[in-house]
Design a protein around this motif. Structure first.
Motif, PDB file in Angstrom:
ATOM      1  N   LEU A 132      27.077 -68.729  37.308  1.00 17.01           N
ATOM      2  CA  LEU A 132      26.544 -68.156  36.190  1.00 17.01           C
ATOM      3  C   LEU A 132      26.146 -68.908  34.888  1.00 17.01           C
ATOM      4  O   LEU A 132      25.229 -68.676  34.118  1.00 17.01           O
ATOM      5  CB  LEU A 132      27.380 -67.086  35.837  1.00 17.01           C
ATOM      6  N   THR A 133      27.025 -70.077  34.730  1.00 11.63           N
ATOM      7  CA  THR A 133      26.606 -70.975  33.561  1.00 11.63           C
ATOM      8  C   THR A 133      25.592 -72.026  34.006  1.00 11.63           C
ATOM      9  O   THR A 133      24.621 -72.344  33.162  1.00 11.63           O
ATOM     10  CB  THR A 133      28.086 -71.826  33.439  1.00 11.63           C
ATOM     11  N   ASN A 134      25.166 -72.271  35.270  1.00 11.28           N
ATOM     12  CA  ASN A 134      24.131 -73.059  35.733  1.00 11.28           C
ATOM     13  C   ASN A 134      23.250 -72.346  36.505  1.00 11.28           C
ATOM     14  O   ASN A 134      22.966 -72.794  37.722  1.00 11.28           O
ATOM     15  CB  ASN A 134      24.586 -74.466  36.310  1.00 11.28           C
ATOM     16  N   PRO A 135      22.522 -71.579  36.168  1.00 15.19           N
ATOM     17  CA  PRO A 135      21.674 -70.567  37.146  1.00 15.19           C
ATOM     18  C   PRO A 135      20.570 -71.305  37.772  1.00 15.19           C
ATOM     19  O   PRO A 135      20.346 -71.323  38.985  1.00 15.19           O
ATOM     20  CB  PRO A 135      21.195 -69.426  36.261  1.00 15.19           C
ATOM     21  N   GLY A 136      19.945 -72.136  36.966  1.00 13.35           N
ATOM     22  CA  GLY A 136      18.807 -72.854  37.380  1.00 13.35           C
ATOM     23  C   GLY A 136      19.115 -73.914  38.569  1.00 13.35           C
ATOM     24  O   GLY A 136      18.778 -73.815  39.639  1.00 13.35           O
ATOM     25  N   PRO A 137      19.880 -74.996  38.031  1.00 18.46           N
ATOM     26  CA  PRO A 137      20.443 -75.777  39.020  1.00 18.46           C
ATOM     27  C   PRO A 137      21.088 -75.296  40.375  1.00 18.46           C
ATOM     28  O   PRO A 137      20.731 -75.633  41.453  1.00 18.46           O
ATOM     29  CB  PRO A 137      21.338 -76.619  38.382  1.00 18.46           C
TER      30      PRO A 137
END
Length: 257
Positions: A193-198
């Motif tokens: 959830l903190t790094n949705p794109g990667p």
């Protein structure tokens, strides 16, 4: 992409010990194909369900990458020790660490649920029995008079997304640190959830490379499996700062006390 580059570095350093994981899963997949060669309606779900439990099967690869990172020797003995010497450090009456077993059972149940869902969906909604890969291609994937393939993909995605979010970081974390299954799963969700794109891109790469491995008559899995396993370790190391948590094992590979 950096995780994949580091994975190839680890594969080069570990040699055949890495590739034997891919060979084992390739052989298992071939046996599965032989066993269900006339029931492709079941085989389609079985292969996709197989991908659900793959993170557990890659545990030995996480241990190898950790050893490379620490400058420790890598060998098949390390892989065996990883699978056979799990301990909870006195938290359970028998002294065993059942976290990997518990998590594996959860993933196995999820995979089995998807296999049954996939089989029921294809069997009930397909206009003809799906017995061969060509039948699946013609009457499911390329059919113009129904949306069975789209529905099959949508349901698969709905089941795969939370499983990916729960397992992407959890297993490397449990191998590396003394955390509960719940802590590991919560950390994995927080990371996604903190790094949705990667993480969305990483999930796409995992799916894409896995499909390439499956479509190459499974032979591509020999390289794809160790590559994704090692890269998953580097994803964990890149995204999670676990330095405040106690190590599960000592730096020498022996059990921490």
């Amino acid at each position: 992409m950096r995780w994949l580059a580091l994975a190839w570095r680890d594969m080069a350093r570990c040699g055949w010990v890495s590739f034997v994981h891919g060979v084992a899963l390739c052989v298992f997949g071939l046996l599965l194909m032989i066993a269900a060669r006339h029931q492709f309606w079941l085989l389609a779900g079985a292969f996709s369900g197989f991908l659900v439990v793959a993170p557990v099967l890659a545990t030995g690869l996480y241990a190898l990458s950790r050893a490379v990172e620490r400058g420790e020797p890598v060998s098949f003995r390390l892989v065996l020790q990883t699978w056979l010497s799990w301990r909870r450090h006195g938290d359970s009456p028998d002294g065993k660490d059942w976290r990997l077993v518990k998590f594996g059972l959860l993933l196995g149940l999820a995979g089995t649920g998807w296999v049954l869902t996939s089989a029921a969906l294809i069997t009930l909604l397909s206009p003809v029995p799906i017995e061969r890969p060509l039948d699946f291609l013609r009457y499911v994937m390329l059919a113009h008079d129904n949306y069975l393939f789209e529905l099959w993909l949508a349901l698969g995605g709905m089941m795969a997304a939370p499983i990916f979010a729960s397992s992407a970081i959890a297993l490397p974390l449990m191998l590396d640190r003394r955390v509960s299954v719940l802590q590991a799963v919560v950390t994995s969700w927080q990371t996604v959830l903190t790094n949705p794109g990667p993480m969305a891109w990483w999930a796409f790469l995992i799916m894409g490379f896995s499909l390439l491995g499956l479509c190459s008559v499974l032979l591509g899995l020999v390289a794809v499996v160790p590559m994704l396993g090692h890269a998953s370790w580097h994803a964990y190391r890149d995204l999670v700062d676990a330095s405040a948590l106690p190590e599960r094992t000592a730096a020498t590979g022996t059990e921490a006390r």
